[in-house]
Motif scaffolding. Structure first.
Motif, mmCIF file in Angstrom:
data_model
loop_
_atom_site.group_PDB
_atom_site.id
_atom_site.type_symbol
_atom_site.label_atom_id
_atom_site.label_comp_id
_atom_site.label_asym_id
_atom_site.label_seq_id
_atom_site.Cartn_x
_atom_site.Cartn_y
_atom_site.Cartn_z
ATOM 1 N N VAL A 68 0.863 -1.222 -0.008
ATOM 2 C CA VAL A 68 -0.031 0.100 0.023
ATOM 3 C C VAL A 68 1.000 1.209 0.114
ATOM 4 O O VAL A 68 2.016 1.309 0.764
ATOM 5 C CB VAL A 68 -0.882 -0.010 1.262
ATOM 6 C CG1 VAL A 68 -1.920 1.176 0.917
ATOM 7 C CG2 VAL A 68 -1.778 -1.199 1.380
ATOM 8 N N GLU A 69 0.322 2.299 -0.726
ATOM 9 C CA GLU A 69 1.135 3.442 -0.761
ATOM 10 C C GLU A 69 0.137 4.461 -0.666
ATOM 11 O O GLU A 69 -1.007 4.635 -1.206
ATOM 12 C CB GLU A 69 1.736 3.774 -2.191
ATOM 13 C CG GLU A 69 2.266 5.011 -2.198
ATOM 14 C CD GLU A 69 3.178 5.547 -3.559
ATOM 15 O OE1 GLU A 69 3.154 6.567 -3.810
ATOM 16 O OE2 GLU A 69 3.417 4.439 -4.562
ATOM 17 N N TRP A 70 0.352 5.245 0.676
ATOM 18 C CA TRP A 70 -0.699 6.155 1.058
ATOM 19 C C TRP A 70 -0.553 7.506 0.639
ATOM 20 O O TRP A 70 0.936 7.965 0.661
ATOM 21 C CB TRP A 70 -0.632 6.235 2.600
ATOM 22 C CG TRP A 70 -1.394 4.978 3.196
ATOM 23 C CD1 TRP A 70 -0.273 3.638 3.637
ATOM 24 C CD2 TRP A 70 -2.626 4.583 3.492
ATOM 25 N NE1 TRP A 70 -1.066 2.556 3.845
ATOM 26 C CE2 TRP A 70 -2.402 3.058 3.915
ATOM 27 C CE3 TRP A 70 -3.891 4.861 3.342
ATOM 28 C CZ2 TRP A 70 -3.727 2.296 4.529
ATOM 29 C CZ3 TRP A 70 -4.963 4.378 3.668
ATOM 30 C CH2 TRP A 70 -4.846 2.905 3.926
ATOM 31 N N LYS A 71 -1.144 8.510 0.032
ATOM 32 C CA LYS A 71 -1.073 9.853 -0.249
ATOM 33 C C LYS A 71 -2.053 10.586 0.406
ATOM 34 O O LYS A 71 -3.403 10.338 0.185
ATOM 35 C CB LYS A 71 -1.262 10.002 -1.730
ATOM 36 C CG LYS A 71 -0.282 9.152 -2.554
ATOM 37 C CD LYS A 71 0.054 9.446 -3.885
ATOM 38 C CE LYS A 71 1.079 8.705 -4.751
ATOM 39 N NZ LYS A 71 1.496 9.012 -6.039
ATOM 40 N N GLU A 72 -1.719 11.857 0.852
ATOM 41 C CA GLU A 72 -2.763 12.578 1.727
ATOM 42 C C GLU A 72 -3.247 13.610 0.839
ATOM 43 O O GLU A 72 -2.150 14.365 0.251
ATOM 44 C CB GLU A 72 -2.099 13.217 3.120
ATOM 45 C CG GLU A 72 -2.706 14.052 3.937
ATOM 46 C CD GLU A 72 -2.386 14.517 5.104
ATOM 47 O OE1 GLU A 72 -2.597 15.744 5.391
ATOM 48 O OE2 GLU A 72 -1.475 13.957 5.658
ATOM 49 N N PHE A 73 -4.345 14.071 1.062
ATOM 50 C CA PHE A 73 -4.981 15.162 0.166
ATOM 51 C C PHE A 73 -5.775 16.107 1.120
ATOM 52 O O PHE A 73 -6.463 15.658 2.285
ATOM 53 C CB PHE A 73 -6.009 14.685 -0.765
ATOM 54 C CG PHE A 73 -5.490 13.896 -1.952
ATOM 55 C CD1 PHE A 73 -4.932 14.582 -3.120
ATOM 56 C CD2 PHE A 73 -4.930 12.423 -1.784
ATOM 57 C CE1 PHE A 73 -4.231 13.977 -3.861
ATOM 58 C CE2 PHE A 73 -4.321 11.935 -2.804
ATOM 59 C CZ PHE A 73 -3.852 12.542 -3.893
ATOM 60 N N PRO A 74 -5.695 17.441 0.940
ATOM 61 C CA PRO A 74 -6.542 18.310 1.856
ATOM 62 C C PRO A 74 -7.993 18.384 1.752
ATOM 63 O O PRO A 74 -8.951 18.690 2.857
ATOM 64 C CB PRO A 74 -5.990 19.854 1.148
ATOM 65 C CG PRO A 74 -5.889 19.646 0.000
ATOM 66 C CD PRO A 74 -5.137 18.173 -0.263
ATOM 67 N N SER A 75 -8.584 17.650 0.658
ATOM 68 C CA SER A 75 -10.258 17.702 0.744
ATOM 69 C C SER A 75 -10.372 16.643 -0.590
ATOM 70 O O SER A 75 -9.630 16.421 -1.276
ATOM 71 C CB SER A 75 -10.716 18.857 0.430
ATOM 72 O OG SER A 75 -10.581 19.758 -0.680
ATOM 73 N N GLY A 76 -11.803 16.589 -0.934
ATOM 74 C CA GLY A 76 -12.166 15.578 -1.882
ATOM 75 C C GLY A 76 -11.804 15.987 -3.120
ATOM 76 O O GLY A 76 -11.452 15.563 -3.939
ATOM 77 N N PRO A 77 -12.060 17.413 -3.888
ATOM 78 C CA PRO A 77 -11.973 17.908 -4.976
ATOM 79 C C PRO A 77 -10.305 17.325 -5.618
ATOM 80 O O PRO A 77 -10.325 16.841 -6.889
ATOM 81 C CB PRO A 77 -12.220 19.232 -5.002
ATOM 82 C CG PRO A 77 -13.206 19.470 -4.084
ATOM 83 C CD PRO A 77 -12.696 18.568 -2.879
ATOM 84 N N PRO A 78 -9.440 17.957 -4.744
ATOM 85 C CA PRO A 78 -7.897 17.361 -5.430
ATOM 86 C C PRO A 78 -7.792 15.950 -5.503
ATOM 87 O O PRO A 78 -6.963 15.293 -6.049
ATOM 88 C CB PRO A 78 -7.135 18.116 -4.316
ATOM 89 C CG PRO A 78 -7.839 18.393 -3.199
ATOM 90 C CD PRO A 78 -9.198 18.635 -3.647
ATOM 91 N N LEU A 79 -8.211 15.263 -4.318
ATOM 92 C CA LEU A 79 -8.361 13.827 -4.460
ATOM 93 C C LEU A 79 -8.947 13.048 -5.476
ATOM 94 O O LEU A 79 -8.249 12.181 -6.234
ATOM 95 C CB LEU A 79 -8.865 13.148 -3.041
ATOM 96 C CG LEU A 79 -8.691 11.663 -2.796
ATOM 97 C CD1 LEU A 79 -8.937 11.478 -1.194
ATOM 98 C CD2 LEU A 79 -9.764 10.781 -3.555
ATOM 99 N N LEU A 80 -10.059 13.713 -6.278
ATOM 100 C CA LEU A 80 -10.759 13.299 -7.175
ATOM 101 C C LEU A 80 -9.888 13.458 -8.426
ATOM 102 O O LEU A 80 -10.031 12.814 -9.380
ATOM 103 C CB LEU A 80 -12.198 13.825 -7.440
ATOM 104 C CG LEU A 80 -13.237 12.969 -6.832
ATOM 105 C CD1 LEU A 80 -13.242 11.720 -7.903
ATOM 106 C CD2 LEU A 80 -12.946 12.384 -5.687
ATOM 107 N N GLU A 81 -9.182 14.517 -8.585
ATOM 108 C CA GLU A 81 -8.325 15.245 -9.514
ATOM 109 C C GLU A 81 -7.121 13.802 -9.747
ATOM 110 O O GLU A 81 -6.768 13.532 -10.750
ATOM 111 C CB GLU A 81 -7.864 16.494 -9.517
ATOM 112 C CG GLU A 81 -6.827 16.829 -10.562
ATOM 113 C CD GLU A 81 -7.495 16.867 -12.139
ATOM 114 O OE1 GLU A 81 -6.672 16.842 -12.942
ATOM 115 O OE2 GLU A 81 -8.633 16.823 -12.107
ATOM 116 N N ALA A 82 -6.600 13.684 -8.463
ATOM 117 C CA ALA A 82 -5.566 12.636 -8.594
ATOM 118 C C ALA A 82 -6.135 11.323 -9.139
ATOM 119 O O ALA A 82 -5.350 10.652 -9.779
ATOM 120 C CB ALA A 82 -5.168 12.406 -7.160
ATOM 121 N N LEU A 83 -7.349 10.811 -8.897
ATOM 122 C CA LEU A 83 -8.078 9.900 -9.530
ATOM 123 C C LEU A 83 -7.973 9.931 -11.011
ATOM 124 O O LEU A 83 -7.627 8.980 -11.910
ATOM 125 C CB LEU A 83 -9.317 9.516 -8.741
ATOM 126 C CG LEU A 83 -9.413 8.638 -7.683
ATOM 127 C CD1 LEU A 83 -10.943 8.442 -7.314
ATOM 128 C CD2 LEU A 83 -8.956 7.176 -7.911
#
Length: 322
Positions: A68-83
């Motif tokens: 597993v590689e864990w990556k932190e995001f400040p909120s949902g929108p940037p996390l979805l952009e990473a997806l």
């Protein structure tokens, strides 16, 4: 010349060896003896950050040959952009970020969800605000994180009060900036989610104008890229099973969970306990009613011109194993 060539050759070999070792050490998969990894995006608050700390998922994935590689995001929108761009394989967000992401063509699927937690998001007012009803927000400045789960709460609250979305002035700010604007009086109201909601209630005596009850369900969704989900169904199942185990552990240990989360978030544990008591537990696949609720959000945002095209939520829901 021969001696110089020999020296150059030895240096080249040493450099190649050093680089190879460095690459092995830097690789999360190599460090665990795994040849594959699932890259998981998490936020500072929620079940995934707890799961990261427990290490349960790593043990569950070992027999499958995955790390597993864990990556932190400040909120949902940037996390979805990473997806969207393929930087992560799996993550979580509230109701609204997936709507914006699907409209933008992001290749993801809904994998599972947590039950509604409508009290975990709210429209807050300064303690001395003269505003008493949502209708009185007309012409006022309202801060929120664009595309976050509270975006729909604001739309529904205005609609119920007989106001149009354009009747207010939206000020799009991330939580930290919104909190600062809220405290100095630069905005009249702030639409926010827990644990920032609980922190503002305690620290500033902010008043709740309305929360999501009877307006917005406030689901938490787990999402994966379509490619990873289709190609690695056993890994996705293992992740969801680990989240379910975490849910079972956390739901009766609010004080312990708050103590674990507090250092990383920077919010005192007693405040986090307030937020955690408003959280829901019990991860499960999406059923028709949940898909219909997401579709209502999508249709509302398209009607308001907040997303560029109409979307069909059901087409990006992971099919259960037959």
């Amino acid at each position: 010349m021969r001696r110089r060539a020999a020296v150059l050759f030895r240096r080249t070999v040493r450099l190649a060896t050093v680089l190879a070792v460095a690459a092995l050490v830097a690789s999360p998969a190599g460090a665990e003896g795994q040849d594959k990894v699932i890259r998981i995006g998490f936020q500072k608050y929620g079940n995934l950050i707890l799961l990261k700390g427990k290490g349960w998922l790593e043990k569950k994935l070992q027999p499958l040959g995955y790390g597993v590689e864990w990556k932190e995001f400040p909120s949902g929108p940037p996390l979805l952009e990473a997806l969207n761009v393929g930087s992560i394989d799996f993550g979580h967000a509230g109701e609204t970020p997936p709507i914006f992401a699907q409209a933008a063509g992001a290749p993801f699927v809904y994998v599972a969800h947590e039950p509604p937690a409508p009290e975990g998001e709210a429209i807050l007012l300064p303690k001395d605000s003269p505003i008493k009803t949502v209708a009185e927000l007309k012409g006022k400045k309202v801060a929120l994180n664009k595309g976050s789960n509270v975006h729909y709460l604001l739309v529904r609250a205005l609609e119920k009060a007989g106001l149009k979305y354009t009747d207010i002035e939206t000020v799009f700010l991330a939580p930290a900036d919104a909190r600062a604007a809220f405290e100095r009086g630069s905005v009249d109201a702030w639409v926010i989610w827990d644990p920032f909601q609980a922190a503002a209630e305690v620290a500033t005596n902010a008043r709740t104008l309305t929360n999501g009850s009877n307006l917005a369900p406030n689901h938490q969704f787990y999402l994966a890229t379509r490619k990873f989900s289709d190609g690695n169904p056993q890994v996705i199942d293992a992740v969801i099973a680990s989240i379910a185990e975490l849910d079972d552990w956390a739901k009766t240990r609010v004080t312990d969970v708050a103590a674990e989360l507090s250092p990383g978030i920077g919010i005192p544990a007693p405040i986090l306990e307030i937020a955690l008591k408003r959280q829901s537990y019990g991860v499960k696949p999406l059923d028709e009613s949940v898909v219909a609720e997401q579709q209502r959000i999508a249709d509302t945002f398209f009607y308001l011109g907040l997303i560029p095209k109409s979307i069909a939520v059901a087409t990006v829901v992971r099919k259960p194993a037959s």
